[in-house]
Structures are given as C-alpha cells and as structure tokens.
Write an enzyme that holds these catalytic residues in place. Structure first.
Site, PDB file in Angstrom:
ATOM      1  N   ASP A 115       6.739  12.288   9.730  1.00  0.00           N
ATOM      2  CA  ASP A 115       6.685  10.906   9.812  1.00  0.00           C
ATOM      3  C   ASP A 115       8.180  10.111   9.315  1.00  0.00           C
ATOM      4  O   ASP A 115       8.341  10.666   8.242  1.00  0.00           O
ATOM      5  CB  ASP A 115       5.447  10.438   9.205  1.00  0.00           C
ATOM      6  CG  ASP A 115       5.405   9.134   9.271  1.00  0.00           C
ATOM      7  OD1 ASP A 115       4.705   8.630  10.307  1.00  0.00           O
ATOM      8  OD2 ASP A 115       5.624   8.008   8.510  1.00  0.00           O
TER       9      ASP A 115
ATOM     10  N   ASP B 101       1.035  -1.259  -0.025  1.00  0.00           N
ATOM     11  CA  ASP B 101       0.146   0.021  -0.210  1.00  0.00           C
ATOM     12  C   ASP B 101       1.070   1.046   0.065  1.00  0.00           C
ATOM     13  O   ASP B 101       0.376   2.065  -0.140  1.00  0.00           O
ATOM     14  CB  ASP B 101      -0.841   0.161   1.254  1.00  0.00           C
ATOM     15  CG  ASP B 101      -0.109  -0.055   2.691  1.00  0.00           C
ATOM     16  OD1 ASP B 101       0.905  -0.692   2.648  1.00  0.00           O
ATOM     17  OD2 ASP B 101      -0.660   0.409   3.602  1.00  0.00           O
TER      18      ASP B 101
ATOM     19  N   GLU C 202       9.899  12.422  13.893  1.00  0.00           N
ATOM     20  CA  GLU C 202       9.276  11.171  14.481  1.00  0.00           C
ATOM     21  C   GLU C 202      10.177   9.959  14.026  1.00  0.00           C
ATOM     22  O   GLU C 202      10.158   9.416  12.950  1.00  0.00           O
ATOM     23  CB  GLU C 202       7.851  10.885  14.075  1.00  0.00           C
ATOM     24  CG  GLU C 202       7.100   9.675  14.768  1.00  0.00           C
ATOM     25  CD  GLU C 202       7.126   8.331  13.728  1.00  0.00           C
ATOM     26  OE1 GLU C 202       6.832   7.222  14.211  1.00  0.00           O
ATOM     27  OE2 GLU C 202       7.566   8.328  12.570  1.00  0.00           O
TER      28      GLU C 202
END
Lengths: 680, 680
Positions: free
Chosen positions: B399, B363, B428
């Site tokens: 991220d 994905d 992160e």
C-alpha cells in the site's frame, strides 16, 4: 547489505547532458550557457530542493546554482562556461523540511476558522504548535548560518516562540522574504543525495563550432610555371584566401616524402623521374638538418623559419594554419630503422606494408598499436603534436584516425588538450557511425561527415537531424566538405557549376563548420580519374590528374570561378550569428521533393534575434518551384501577418505572408535564397 | 594519465538491456530467452570477435555464448534464463588476428595469378609468407588449447610450415572446419576489452508477468447476514473464485484495526458503536495471543491456524493468497509505545498524525524514515514481510509504497528476493511517472498503473506503447485494474454494464497482469459517494457505502453478473499464450475514434504461433462500426489472402480478407471481438 546512511530519501537520475553515462565529456563553447536537467524526486509529499554544482578543473571549490522544478520531477539549472578546458558538474538534492513547513503553514493559516463566520466544516489548525515546529527548524538553520544572518534567524526563532506562547489566533504568515532567503541559503544537507559520479564537460573555443576551412597544396602555389611551391608562395596567397573569408588554412602533410615505392601521377605504382609523390607517404632519409619524419619539413617547401613566418603571417590575416597529421610511414621514414617494433614484422623479418588483400600499398607502413613498445610509440606520436603546437599550430586535421587505436586517441588528445586547451582536432574518418562518434567522444573536436554522399532532401534532413540534435550534438561537431582531394562526388562530376553552387551553399549554411579543397572547388574541377580495372566508372570519386600525386598550378580567379559566391557566403556567415551554430536547425516542409527549406536562429551579442531561412533547389538541371509551409513559431513570426525576407545573396527584399509562401529557383543562375527574416 | 594496458583496441558500448546504465537490474521471466546486444568496434580493418558472459548468482564460473555481428557494429547473443533470482552478464570483445588472417588468406588465394591465363593486373600474393604468418598465429592458439585439440592444432602448424617450405603455388584454403572451430575456441584474450561494470539481471517466476488478481474483503463474505466474515468463510468461496479463473486472491490488511479516531461508515470521522473501521488503520492494543500490529491477525477473522489453512487450501485451488502490507499505524499500534522514535514527534511531545494541511487523518500515524533509529525501523518492516513469507505467503500488494523512502524498498525487497526469489511485490502507487518507475527499479515486481484514467483510444495507445516497450518494459510490469476499493472511475459510474464489460476486456487483454475488486465489479456497483464539501461530484471516485468502512455482503452470481464473462476471459487468457506477455502488443488503425484494435502474438510451448486480435468499441452507449487497417505482417498473414478469425467470446468464425476488414460492435450486447487469428 545495509547502506551507510538510509535517510537519504531523494533519488536523482537521468542527468542531461551526459555522454555514455558520464564516461565521456559533453562539449560546449566558451560563453555558452550550460543547462543541466535531472529527474529529482523522493517519497511522500515533502518538498524538495536541489542544486547544481560545477567548477572548472583549475578551481578548488564547487560553485552552486539552485535548481528549479520544471514539472514532472524534472529540475534544471544553468551556468555560463567562461573558461576553456575541463569542467565537472554534479547534482545534489534533499528534502527541504523548512520549505515543506512553510508551505503547510500558509495552508493552515488560510484554513483557520473565522470566529466571525463559523462553518460546520471548520477544523482547528493548531497554529501555535506549527509555529513551535517552525522555530525548531529555523533554530537548526540558524546554527548553520553565521554573523548577521545567524542573528536575524535567531531573532525570528524567538519571535515564532513568542507568538506560539500567546496561544492566540494568527492569520498572517510570520516570515518575510529576507528570512526565507536566509533559510534557503543554509540548507540542511545532512541527508542530501549527490548523483554519482560527477560528470565531465569540455569547453572549447568558438572556432570548434564555427569555422570555414580552406585546403590547399602548398607545392601547387608557385607563381612560376612548373616550379615547386613553397611556404613563401603560400604566404603570398594569404591576402586572397583571407579575403574569401576563411578562418583556417589547411595544408596536406608538409613532411619529407618517401622515395621507396613512390606513387607516380594518377596513382601509378611507378614514379617517373621528377614525380613529387604523395605527401601522405611520410618520411625520407634524414638530411643534415632534418630527422626526415613527422617533425621534419619537406626541403622544397622551405625551412622552419619559413614555416614560422607563415604561421605568424597567417595569424595577421586572421587565418590559422592547420597541419595534417597522418600517422603512417613511407619505408624511408627514420622510425622504420629506429623503432622497427612499432611496425608489424612478418615471419621473414620484413616490415608489413599496408594491405587490403589482394591490394598492396607498398609505399605505406602502418603503425602497429599492439607493439610491445606501445608506450614508446604513444609517447612519440604525442610528441609530434606537441612539436607543432610549440611552433604555433593550434589546429590539426588528423588523417584516418579510425585506423589507429581508439584508446590511444583518448589518451593523446586528452593529455594534449589539458595542456593546450585551445587546440582543435578534425577527424578525417569516413567510416561507420559508431566509430565516427567514438572518435568524437575520445576528444576529436570536429569530424568530417557523410554530407558528401547525402544528396536528396530526405537523406539530408534525416542526417542533419541526427547530427545537430542530442544525443549526438552533445559531443560531435560536424564539418561539411563538398569536396576533398579524395572525394569528387558524382553529383559534382555530373551536375557542373549549378551542383558546385548547391553543395557549397548547403555546406556553408547547414552546419557552422565547413571546408573545401581549392582551388579545385572555385574552378569547378570535376573530371574523375579513369576507373581502375574491376571498378565501374560511376563509382570513381578520385580526381583525374589528382593533385595528390602531382603539382597542379592554377588561378582561382578565372572567369566563372566561384570565388565571389564563396566570399559572399563567408561574409553572410560572419554577419549572421544564426549560421554560427547548429542546434536551432529546423526543416520546413516544401511540396516539391527537389526543394528544401531550413532555418536557423540565434541571439547576437546584443541580444538581437537573428534568423536565416534558406530555400534551395537540389536539382542541378531544372528550375523547381513550390510552396513552403513555414513553421512560423520557429521563425518567431505571428500568424496572418506580412513579414520581410531579404535574400542576402542578391539583396532583394520580398514581403511574405503567413505560412504558405512560393519560391521558384533556377539552378543555373542561383539555386538558393539565403533569406534574413525580419520580425515586424 | 596512462592506462595500464594500451593494446586493448576494442570499444564496447550501448549494451542492452540495461536499466539506468546498470544501476538497476533488467527483469525477465524464468524460461525467457535473454537477448543481449552491444555496439562493439575497433580501429582499422581487423576482424573482431566477442562473447557474452553470464551466470546465475549461485554459479562460480561464467558461462559464455559467442556473439554474432548484426551489422553496423551491433553484436548479439542470447541465453535462456533457467533459474529464478539474480544473474549477471558481461560482454567481452577482442581483435581476432587469426580470423583476420584466415579471411585475408582466402582473398589472397582467390587473387593468385593463373599461370595458364596471365593478366596484366596480376600481382604475386606471397602465399608462403602468409602461410608462415598463419602458422605463428595457430602456434599461439595451440599453446592455449590442451589434449587432442592442441595436437590437431600443432599438426596443422607443421603442415602450414611444410606447405610454405614447398614455395609452390597454392590455390586451396588449407584449413578445415574442425581446425577453424578449434582455433575459435581458444581465442587470445590477452588484449580483450570487457565492458565495465558487469550488468545485473533479475529473473522472476511466470506469475510476475501473467496473473489475474481478485480482491475481496474477507469480513464481507460470511454467509450469515450481518455477521463478520472469517478466513473460513473465504475458504468456502475458493472454489467459486478459482472457477472464475483467477490466480491470486488478494485481501486488504488482515491485522487488528485501531480504535482511536476509528472511521465510521462513508469515511465519517466519528465511528458509531459496531462500526468495523478501515483495515488500513493497522494496530490495536495487544491481546493475549497477539502483538496487535503487522504480525497479528484481527481476531474476528480467525486464528493463525485458520490463516495457514486458508493459504494451503488456496494452493490446492491453484490460488495464491496476496497480503496487503500497509506500513502505517493506528494510534493504538504497539510500535507507537515501543518505538516512538519511528514516528515524527511534535514539539509538544505528541506524535504527528497524517496530515495534508488543512486536512487531518488522525487515525493514521505515518512512519518517519528519517528516524534516528532508521536501522531498527528498516529491520522491523523487513521482518513483517519475512513473518508472512514464513507462513507461506508469496505475494504482497504494498500500500502506498511511494510514501516510504525509496532506498528502503531497494534494500528491503533486494534482500527479501535474494532469500525468497519466488516472492512477488505489487506496488500500489498512483503517483508521478518517475516515482512509479523508480519503485519498479527498486524491486517491485508489478505496479498499478494509470489505466483507470486512460479511457480514449489515443490515451490508451500512447500509454500502452510507453509501458510495453523498452526501456520501460525492461523493468516495469503493469497490472491493469478497472476498479479498486478506492477508485470507481466516472466511466463506470456513467457507462453502466457496457462500460464494465469494456474496461474488463481491455484490462484482461491489453496487459498480461490484471485484477479487479469484487464482487463490486461482477455486480457492476457504480454508485459514487456523496461529494465532500469543496469537491465536485464528478471528481468523486469513492464508492457510496464503501466496503473500506463497513461489511457489505452480496452474492456475485446475481442476474446480470459479469461472472460468466470474467470466467470466459480468464479461460481465453490461459489458453492463448499471446495474452500472457506484453512485448508483442501492436495497435492497428481503425477509421473510427471509438473503435480500437490491437493484436498480440507468441509461440506456445510446442512452438505454435498464437495470435489474438481484439477489436473493441470504447463507446458505452452507441453501436460503432468501422474499417480496420490490419498490419498483416504483424499477424503473419500474407497479402491478398483469406484467413479465419474466430471470436473466442462467441465461438463465431469469420473469413477475413487482406488488410481492410469491417467490424460493427454493439456495447449493450458485447462491446468487443476477441479473435484468434488462424494463419492459413
């Protein structure tokens, strides 16, 4: 604000060894294995590769060594420095797509579904596609290789494609070690990162790290009472000094001594007739065969021919002659007339003598490093070293280098050691740590230290740990002197013969370079000068009847002389490689603050480990006893085992057991054990 | 090999703060006093002077501050950083001949013979000559001064010469403070040394160092059961979140979510009809008013107008909206069709999905930072930030930044924060230390940390000491999260409500930045997902029914909710400046390994010292009691005195005495004291 190439994904930082981020060279000894580490990392999960580049200044091409990952993103490689002089090294890292692919392929192959035993978690692994990806990577590598290598790689590319075309299940990793090695030899460096700047390294000869110095006033060594000693007289002493085991014979300045404001005995400001003056008041009016300054010889010592003969004769005894270079002038120095702008000129036209208001030192003119003719001054000072180098001198003790401009030293020594890389420079600086270290960074090979004033266990351990470990040990080679003609420490004044033994053993075993001022040391001379007005007697470190101002004849081989102990220690140092460097120095706890224990280990040329363990009583008056808590790992001794320690000072063997062992040392007899530890 | 100017006698090194020798900026907060130290020294006995130069990037001229000697050749100066953005600083040092002369003159005057009381040690001091030397130095200074200053100095020159002409005995120092000050204002910098290179400094707003983050999935906050939440629903929760005392409301990615290979509930590889997918699978086919990628909004959340309204409304509640920037794409992302070269293309022409062989994440398409069109890619990624900045967003949580090229971040954040210096970036990254720190150096304002996995006293203390002290604290701002949607630590899984209280108090008081993922945290949600094949259940840190893959509606104000404790802690943080920075963090020994004690101190705007002392029981099951051995000096408490500590969690006051004090803490009730210490 866009960099020229954004695809360099590897970051390199924290390279060791560096000194001030590469501003100054790290130092090593010829034959050393130079280990370089660096933090090397990139983004994501791709595998990296890295290499160390290195070359001697005389080489055009970089040599390379593959770096290996030690974990936590630190990589390492090493090379042997096999040549004196300037080296450079650099680190280069890159994303290794082939190695990433190869590692992934192994995981894919291992995870292939087994048709004989299907599982619900099975996932097809697209092996043919992975083989095609590998073929593409290997094809590019083949283009960078040549000859037979390229052919082998190209064949492998075809083979991978053929396998992919079969579209069958494969389970075996298709590359052999030969192909993998060839692939790693032709990496794709297109997007490699090279650490900037390249880093400097200086390689000295062994004597830079391991040496025993003996200081002697040549004028004191005539065998004829009252007569001024000569180079010939020094030559006559060479067998005795060599027999003691010294490497370097260092003489205070040998130049003509000024007459103006000449110091008399005991530093008196008025010299009497016949007073010989201080050798550090350099320069006298030129005579027929001498310019009278730093390139001249005091006529009483002899001629240039005598000097040359001494240098050659010393070499035959495995001794090197060290000269004392003191860049200061007596008012009679030829430079004063020839180059008055090299000095500070006062408003009344006179030249500024040395001063520390309110004290005056009118026998000395300091040089002015802000002279408008600083280039002329620098060149002349440089030429002084070169003059003596060309007469065969390879070792210089430099007097008070911290009172001359630091940039001068960096240039002067930098230039000299490029031309004469075997030359050694000992900095006689007793000043603040930053300046001591800055002189070492600027090029001084060795340095005097604070050893003389570090007398308790805590002081000694703290100081030794600072100077024998990185970062300091990367550029600083300590040289421990228990005495000098300027420093007769209170410990020696008050501690007598036991203190002389203690400080000698410490100097000779704590650091690989040490020296002494003799024969004052052998004879335990310890009478201080009378305190001048305003100074407490306990603060006086000058000698009574100091040899700096008069001839002092004596034989080092009197009853009670330390000559035999010195000879024994120098023999132990030569026979035990552990004592020839400092990096392995380790202190072992003892439950008595007057007892100190330390070890050093190294491998000899045959690869044999050599370990020396010293236990010493620092109290010159009382027997001290206590339990040592040995760090057995450092000594290479397994737990709960007997092992042999041989006291090299006495030849006595002891069987020790495990970590706790007892010693009792009487300072009047021998204040230390110098053990060789034998691993069972 | 000769330098252009050999008369620069001063050496400058070891400037602090520097990061990688000046390669990256040190970081400070606007209003901070920035203290700079450097080792500055020269040869000989001359006095030195030094100054700090500093300026904001927008300023043309350097400002200066005189440096003062702290001893041992270390000098220091400070300035207040009063503006956001890029600063530079430099250090300059020189030999101060005037100050050397002035100091010497004072010694000469003091040592002048007293004609009324002559002594044998008297030495004439040549005062007239010294005065003439001073006149020459002051004359040069007068030439550099101007206006009234120059006149005063010139008068003094004449006066010194007149005094010298008298040729009489002087005893008084002739210069007054005004002349000395004027002289020091016009130093002779002809041979000054300036440290190279100038050093960078970055100044952030206060929120960079002191912030409380609250993470929430907007799609979960609809008040209507089963309905997809919207920005309007988030807006409705703002008063409640603001009342808890948070500063920053952070939402996972708000962009369209891909359909290809969409993940179902509990990370299932097959989504069922109605499954909402993971917000980190960014990008869907473009719709009429949306490009479908990182600059688009998931239609279910609302419109750009709704978003803008939310940002404005949050600001009205003193909350800032933080967006999650995750640079990865679902196969449906518009970039895939528009810019296939930004991805890795496999030999069969398909785009490489994320893979950690043998695992596949079909994905997600990772970006290829070695794309031939890397410049286009960099520009587009940069424009994503700029797009949202222009919509009023000032805080970004990025991220997995460690899977994107580090040089990209240095360029992208470097450029963005020059233009928008109030923007904050939270990295992160949960990866190896070098990479974590490298991201901070590259420009990330704050970073996630290893806090989640540091649970014992020893682990916490060691880690905190590393990250709150130089060198790390010069560039790294930690942000402590007791949970995230990805990390439900075993401590929370097993420790229940006491563990949630413990980890919350630790996060909120150990570091000034902290955050939590709610309302999972308030509600003590602690059921882990079922372990996938091949993984032990104890190693699972994912949530059961993770909100990453489904809508999870719940109220944070259920019985037992931690909301009141969170609210109280945030109030304590706001009212106590000690908790608003990390540099003062200090651990005090406790004689029980389950009890930890630490303090922080700071001065508030009024100059009052504020001291917080936390004692916490790390055991979630048992009462623990023990004696704290307070470092009273750190707390500003004199020895052997009573002092008051007020537990801000309960309002209870205790009178403590001297260094040993007893605590007993029951985890089920309240596992910690958060004391305010009052100095008597």
């Amino acid at each position: 604000m866009k960099p020229p190439e954004g695809r360099k994904r590897v970051v390199i930082e924290d390279i060791q060894p560096t000194v001030n981020g590469g501003r100054y060279p790290a130092c090593r000894i010829v034959g050393d294995v130079m280990t370089v580490t660096a933090a090397i990392f990139g983004d994501g999960h791709d595998h990296l590769a890295a290499r160390l580049l290195y070359k001697h200044k005389s080489e055009r091409r970089w040599r390379t060594a593959p770096m290996t990952a030690l974990g936590n993103d630190v990589w390492s490689a090493a090379f042997t420095v096999n040549k004196l002089g300037s080296w450079r090294f650099a680190v280069e890292g890159w994303v290794d797509h082939f190695e990433t692919w190869s590692s992934d392929l192994k995981k894919r192959l291992a995870a292939q579904p087994d048709p004989a035993n299907p599982k619900p978690t099975d996932s097809p692994q697209d092996i043919p596609l992975a083989l095609r990806t590998g073929a593409l990577l290997l094809e590019k590598i083949a283009q960078r290789a040549s000859g037979a290598d390229a052919r082998i790689l190209t064949d492998m590319v075809a083979s991978l494609r053929w396998m992919a075309d079969q579209n069958a299940a494969f389970y075996e990793y298709p590359l052999n070690a030969e192909v993998e090695a060839l692939a790693s030899h032709s990496p794709n460096l297109e997007f490699s990162t090279r650490y900037e700047p390249d880093l400097p390294l200086w390689v000295d000869r062994e004597r830079a790290r391991f040496s025993a110095w003996y200081e002697l006033f040549p004028r004191s060594v005539s065998p004829i009472p009252g007569q001024h000693g000569t180079f010939k007289d020094v030559e006559a002493q060479l067998p005795e000094i060599a027999a003691m085991g010294f490497d370097i014979l260092y003489m205070p300045p040998i130049h003509p001594i000024g007459f103006a404001y000449r110091k008399g005995k005991n530093n008196s400001t008025t010299a009497l007739d016949g007073d010989v003056g201080s050798p550090w008041a350099i320069g006298a009016p030129p005579s027929k065969d001498s310019e009278g300054g730093h390139k001249a010889i005091l006529p009483e010592l002899g001629t240039f021919a005598d000097f040359d003969h001494l240098v050659a004769s010393a070499a035959a005894h495995n001794l090197e002659i060290a000269l004392d270079i003191a860049f200061q002038c007596s008012p009679d120095h030829p430079w004063v007339k020839q180059h008055p702008t090299w000095f500070t000129i006062r408003p009344d036209g006179s030249i500024q003598y040395a001063e520390n208001p309110p004290k005056k030192y009118q026998d000395i003119y300091p040089l002015n490093f802000e002279s408008p003719d600083w280039r002329g001054l620098w060149d002349e000072l440089h030429s002084v070293f070169e003059f003596w180098i060309q007469r065969g001198v390879k070792v210089f003790r430099v007097d008070n280098p911290h009172t001359k401009a630091l940039p001068f030293w960096e240039w002067c020594i930098g230039d000299l050691r490029e031309k004469y890389p075997e030359t050694l420079f000992l900095a006689e600086a007793f000043t603040r740590p930053h300046i001591m270290y800055s002189l070492a960074k600027a090029g001084f090979t060795q340095s005097y230290t604070y050893f003389t004033w570090r007398t308790t266990k805590a002081e000694l351990q703290l100081y030794l740990e600072e100077i024998t470990q990185p970062p300091v040990s990367e550029f600083f080679q300590p040289n421990f002197w228990p005495n000098t003609p300027d420093i007769l420490h209170r410990t020696l004044q008050e501690g007598g013969r036991p203190a002389f033994m203690q400080r000698l053993i410490l100097a000779a075993t704590l650091t690989a370079n040490y020296g002494m001022y003799g024969p004052a040391y052998e004879l335990g001379e310890n009478i201080p000068a009378k305190a001048p007005p305003g100074k407490a007697q306990v603060d006086v470190e000058e000698y009574m009847d100091s040899e700096k101002y008069e001839i002092r004849q004596r034989s080092r081989n009197q009853p009670g002389s330390l000559t035999p102990l010195i000879t024994l220690l120098n023999t132990i140092r030569r026979e035990n490689v552990a004592l020839q460097s400092n990096g392995s120095l380790h202190f072992h706890p003892v439950d008595n603050p007057s007892l100190m224990c330390y070890s050093k280990s190294a491998r000899d040329a045959a690869g044999e480990e050599n370990t020396i363990l010293v236990a010493i009583n620092l109290d010159p008056r009382n027997e001290q006893a206590g339990w040592i808590d040995l760090d057995l790992k450092r000594l290479g001794i397994p737990h709960d085992q007997d092992f042999d320690v041989e006291d090299l000072l006495t030849g006595v063997h002891y069987t020790w057991h495990d970590r706790s062992n007892y010693v009792a040392l009487r300072p009047t007899i021998l204040p230390a054990h110098v053990f060789r530890v034998t691993r069972q």
